[in-house]
Enzyme design. Sequence first.
Site, PDB file in Angstrom:
ATOM      1  N   ASP A 234     115.345  11.003 -63.108  1.00 34.99           N
ATOM      2  CA  ASP A 234     116.627  10.926 -63.282  1.00 34.99           C
ATOM      3  C   ASP A 234     117.397  11.264 -62.109  1.00 34.99           C
ATOM      4  O   ASP A 234     117.449  12.106 -61.572  1.00 34.99           O
ATOM      5  CB  ASP A 234     116.825  12.016 -64.402  1.00 34.99           C
TER       6      ASP A 234
ATOM      7  N   GLU B 285     109.034  17.980 -32.206  1.00 34.40           N
ATOM      8  CA  GLU B 285     108.584  19.300 -31.812  1.00 34.40           C
ATOM      9  C   GLU B 285     109.340  20.143 -32.696  1.00 34.40           C
ATOM     10  O   GLU B 285     110.203  20.636 -32.172  1.00 34.40           O
ATOM     11  CB  GLU B 285     108.829  19.517 -30.337  1.00 34.40           C
TER      12      GLU B 285
ATOM     13  N   GLU C 132     110.387  23.646 -34.527  1.00 32.02           N
ATOM     14  CA  GLU C 132     110.154  25.015 -34.318  1.00 32.02           C
ATOM     15  C   GLU C 132     110.684  25.837 -35.446  1.00 32.02           C
ATOM     16  O   GLU C 132     111.585  25.377 -36.465  1.00 32.02           O
ATOM     17  CB  GLU C 132     111.197  25.514 -33.158  1.00 32.02           C
TER      18      GLU C 132
ATOM     19  N   GLU D  49     106.939  30.903 -29.634  1.00 30.03           N
ATOM     20  CA  GLU D  49     108.221  30.282 -28.955  1.00 30.03           C
ATOM     21  C   GLU D  49     108.752  31.281 -28.184  1.00 30.03           C
ATOM     22  O   GLU D  49     108.424  32.542 -28.265  1.00 30.03           O
ATOM     23  CB  GLU D  49     108.858  29.376 -29.971  1.00 30.03           C
TER      24      GLU D  49
ATOM     25  N   GLU E 295     106.067  27.175 -32.995  1.00 30.06           N
ATOM     26  CA  GLU E 295     106.045  25.825 -32.497  1.00 30.06           C
ATOM     27  C   GLU E 295     104.564  25.191 -32.630  1.00 30.06           C
ATOM     28  O   GLU E 295     103.613  25.794 -32.055  1.00 30.06           O
ATOM     29  CB  GLU E 295     106.620  25.414 -31.373  1.00 30.06           C
TER      30      GLU E 295
ATOM     31  N   HIS F 221     113.015  18.760 -30.977  1.00 28.23           N
ATOM     32  CA  HIS F 221     113.248  17.672 -29.956  1.00 28.23           C
ATOM     33  C   HIS F 221     112.491  16.593 -30.253  1.00 28.23           C
ATOM     34  O   HIS F 221     111.445  16.455 -31.197  1.00 28.23           O
ATOM     35  CB  HIS F 221     112.531  18.276 -28.617  1.00 28.23           C
TER      36      HIS F 221
ATOM     37  N   ARG G  79     116.141  20.263 -17.722  1.00 26.68           N
ATOM     38  CA  ARG G  79     115.973  20.452 -18.748  1.00 26.68           C
ATOM     39  C   ARG G  79     117.370  21.057 -19.531  1.00 26.68           C
ATOM     40  O   ARG G  79     117.530  21.438 -20.927  1.00 26.68           O
ATOM     41  CB  ARG G  79     115.161  21.624 -19.551  1.00 26.68           C
TER      42      ARG G  79
ATOM     43  N   GLU H  37     113.448  12.028 -24.552  1.00 21.57           N
ATOM     44  CA  GLU H  37     113.727  13.251 -25.286  1.00 21.57           C
ATOM     45  C   GLU H  37     115.001  13.573 -25.600  1.00 21.57           C
ATOM     46  O   GLU H  37     115.748  14.038 -24.666  1.00 21.57           O
ATOM     47  CB  GLU H  37     112.726  14.251 -24.839  1.00 21.57           C
TER      48      GLU H  37
ATOM     49  N   ARG I  31     117.165  16.596 -26.994  1.00 20.19           N
ATOM     50  CA  ARG I  31     116.910  17.811 -27.295  1.00 20.19           C
ATOM     51  C   ARG I  31     117.992  18.623 -28.232  1.00 20.19           C
ATOM     52  O   ARG I  31     117.891  19.871 -28.310  1.00 20.19           O
ATOM     53  CB  ARG I  31     116.844  18.450 -25.988  1.00 20.19           C
TER      54      ARG I  31
END
Length: 448
Positions: free
Chosen positions: A54, A133, A135, A190, A197, A246, A320, A337, A339
């Site tokens: 449904d 990735e 977490e 982490e 992670e 990420h 980063r 990547e 982030r």
Amino acid sequence: MTITAADIRREVKEKNVTFLRLMFSDIAGTLKNVEIPATDEQLDKVLSNKAMFDGSSIEGFVRINESDMYLHPDLDTWTVFPWGGENGAVAGLICDIYTAEGEPFAGDPRGNLKRALRHMEKVGFKSFNLGPEPEFFLFKLDEKGEPTLEVNDRGGYFDLAPTDLADNTRREIVNVLTEMGFEVEASHHEVAIGQHEIDFKYADVLKACDNIQIFKLVVKTIARKHGLYATFMAKPKFGINGSGMHCNMSLFDYEGNNVFFDTEDPKGMQLSESAYYFLGGLMKHAYNYTAIMNPTVNSYKRLVPGYEAPVYIAWAGRNRSPLIRVPASRGMGTRLELRSVDPTANPYLALAVLLEAGLDGIENKIEAPAPVESNIYIMTQEERKEAGIRDLPSTLHNAVKALQEDEVVKAALGNHIFTNFVEAKKIEWSSYAAFVSQWEIDNYLDLY
């Protein structure tokens, strides 16, 4: 490896499978299922795409007068869960959703990602790979079995026991995932207390998104077994890092080449023209697709300076602090990547949008801005403005407004998903905006 109906019938007998979960995801990204007994009769129905449910009972799907929907299992997602009981094993299949007329349902997030992949193939690419990735936090349960916000360790990044008291829980999660066919690459504590992670190998984007959904199910199931509660909420505790997911992305041609890699790159980064254009598309639409990557009110408590999550729309190689990074690996491992994504995102919707944003960059030759290799977190507002660095949306409200202004992102979702997503998020924001929090009581009650 291709799994056939005969393979499934054989495993049902050999592994004493007594129940079968037909799984699918709603628009919010929550994994749903219809569980049926694994009898010959029911198995025949499932394998001939005649299992029904449904759809009106699933938020954002269909009206009650259009409720009959069919589950078409993807046989390659067949898995027998490594936990069971005295009554036999439980297996699962991830399904696509079809209407009673036999058409793919426009509100099915997995089917919507398949639509984006068909566009990718028309543009001339064979596959889009994702290495996620995700977490998560592990919290203690109270005496009633309800989750608390009390972490079970004081560990930090890469810590070992006895500081990290969840290593046995993580180890069993890894063992279960491995038994289910995951290729786990790393498992570690982490940065934040109680945060963990587990990284598994990249795959084509559809399989990778399926893996994310199954991964969450496994993590929560094994955590409960150890007397813990696992949450993928973006920011469950104030004052420590939130949880991200990420997304490492790469695009491949029909000869199996990573089209993001080019040794002759005149800019010296060994990135191809397609990589720069794909990056340009990701950058151009970043502000407007944030609501999909960070879809809850709580998501924006993570996207603040000081806790490692990206806040500014920029890209770089080694740095980063920007939104998008180009990890050092080259050759087949060349990738972009993103982030900002957090694990509350519906992976099927998020990756459909990211793929379409990148393809828009390639098709329209959108130039990526210059990389920013300095630490953006310590720049002044004037320095960021001079460098053309824009902030991400600061609230879900602002993000949803921006989403509605981007035709590429709207098209990537399709009208049904877009309309229902926006409606749900407006309701969520209105509810949050009207709620009187403890912070307001603490700061205003005695002051006025």
